[in-house]
Design an enzyme around this catalytic site. Structure first.
Site, PDB file in Angstrom:
ATOM      1  N   ASP A  98       0.849  -1.196   0.000  1.00 41.85           N
ATOM      2  CA  ASP A  98       0.000   0.000   0.000  1.00 41.85           C
ATOM      3  C   ASP A  98       0.887   1.250   0.000  1.00 41.85           C
ATOM      4  O   ASP A  98       1.795   1.352   0.823  1.00 41.85           O
ATOM      5  CB  ASP A  98      -0.893  -0.043   1.259  1.00 41.85           C
ATOM      6  CG  ASP A  98      -2.062   0.929   1.198  1.00 41.85           C
ATOM      7  OD1 ASP A  98      -1.886   2.040   0.666  1.00 41.85           O
ATOM      8  OD2 ASP A  98      -3.147   0.572   1.677  1.00 41.85           O
ATOM      9  N   HIS A 100      -0.396   4.510   0.071  1.00 44.08           N
ATOM     10  CA  HIS A 100      -1.077   5.709   0.579  1.00 44.08           C
ATOM     11  C   HIS A 100      -0.443   6.184   1.880  1.00 44.08           C
ATOM     12  O   HIS A 100      -0.374   5.401   2.831  1.00 44.08           O
ATOM     13  CB  HIS A 100      -2.558   5.404   0.792  1.00 44.08           C
ATOM     14  CG  HIS A 100      -3.270   5.043  -0.475  1.00 44.08           C
ATOM     15  ND1 HIS A 100      -3.346   3.744  -0.918  1.00 44.08           N
ATOM     16  CD2 HIS A 100      -3.896   5.812  -1.394  1.00 44.08           C
ATOM     17  CE1 HIS A 100      -4.011   3.732  -2.066  1.00 44.08           C
ATOM     18  NE2 HIS A 100      -4.355   4.959  -2.390  1.00 44.08           N
ATOM     19  N   SER A 151      -5.448  -4.164   2.168  1.00 37.60           N
ATOM     20  CA  SER A 151      -4.620  -3.846   3.343  1.00 37.60           C
ATOM     21  C   SER A 151      -5.274  -4.294   4.639  1.00 37.60           C
ATOM     22  O   SER A 151      -4.588  -4.575   5.622  1.00 37.60           O
ATOM     23  CB  SER A 151      -4.329  -2.345   3.407  1.00 37.60           C
ATOM     24  OG  SER A 151      -3.610  -1.963   2.263  1.00 37.60           O
TER      25      SER A 151
END
Ligand code: B1M
Length: 214
Positions: A98, A100, A151
């Site tokens: 991930d 982000h 996630s």
């Protein structure tokens, strides 16, 4: 456009030029955190909706994210910080797979400004790296962020790995858009032998850290 609408629009349009003067002007009216929470994050929310509905393409999402990050970086030195320090130490990471990190970095800023030491490992961090850092740095808490639905699965696997590696003494703080309180408080509490907490936003993260460290 009026100032605050213009700022929100800058995030949506990924328009960087002229950002700083607008932020300076905004700070004469409201505190920096309020600008983030009530203006800039609204812009990011719209970006998410436009992207989710196919009305915005990924490169433009990236531009918006860059303007958001630049705005937060510009505002950060102007944020109020407490004099406390040494309230505790957290190792913070975005989980494996991930990328982000805007939310994670906001959590870092809020905790750092409120007396916590944050070891921010960055994005795409496998649990081994997170656990090694937590042990090395003698962290009090492990914090994991992740925005993708996958996630949430990675977080569950990470908790299983912490159990398996005798690391359930670390309280774990979890956050990110795809998580829900019910998933964390039901499923993940069941998974993990230690304490696991869900934070809806950075401020809840701070409150939970204060509870954990009390
Ligand atoms: Co992505 N992305 N993205 N993206 N992106 C989402 C998450 C998505 C919901 C957009 C959508 O479809 N509407 C969607 C996920 C869908 C899903 O999983 N079901 C998505 C997708 C699909 C993707 C890609 C797969 C797209 C692609 O490549 N086709 C790809 C993934 C790559 C990867 O990770 N492997 C991708 C890429 C990107 C960009 C790189 C372009 C960019 C990220 C840039 C960056 O972060 N540096 C991006 C962005 C910007 C978004 C949206 C639009 C905005 C995210 C954001 O920054 N929000 C997002 C839409 C959405 O979230 N609805 C989306 C603002 C931020 C402050 O909020 O991070 O939630 P958030 O943090 C909050 C709370 O959650 C909490 O506190 C913060 C507020 O105070 N919090 C914590 C977060 N972590 C915490 C940890 C804590 C405590 C609280 O304690 C440890």
């Amino acid at each position: 456009l009026p100032l605050f609408e213009r700022l929100e629009r800058r995030i949506i349009d990924g328009e960087r030029a002229g950002l700083e003067p607008d932020l300076d002007e905004a700070m004469t009216q409201v505190p920096p955190l309020k600008i983030i929470n009530e203006t800039l994050l609204n812009g990011m929310k719209t970006v998410g909706e436009l992207f989710g509905s196919g009305q915005m393409q990924l490169p433009f999402v990236l531009q918006s994210a860059e303007v958001m990050k630049a705005a937060v970086a510009y505002l950060e030195p102007h944020m109020e910080a407490t004099d406390d320090s040494g309230k505790g130490r957290i190792v913070l990471a975005t989980v494996k797979g991930d990328v982000h990190d805007i939310g994670k970095n906001l959590v870092d800023i809020i905790l750092s400004n409120n007396g916590y030491e944050v070891v921010n490992l960055g994005i795409k961090q496998p649990i081994n790296t997170i656990l090694d850092a937590a042990r090395d740095k003698k962290a009090d808490v492990i914090g994991m962020s992740g925005l993708l639905v996958k996630s949430t699965v990675v977080m569950k696997e990470n908790l299983e790995e912490l159990n398996a590696r005798d690391a359930a003494q670390f309280p774990v703080l979890l956050g990110g858009a795809a998580l829900t309180r019910a998933y964390v408080e039901n499923d993940l509490t069941e998974t993990y032998d230690g304490e696991v907490h869900y934070a809806r936003d950075a401020f809840e993260g701070l409150r939970l850290m204060d509870d954990i460290m009390a």
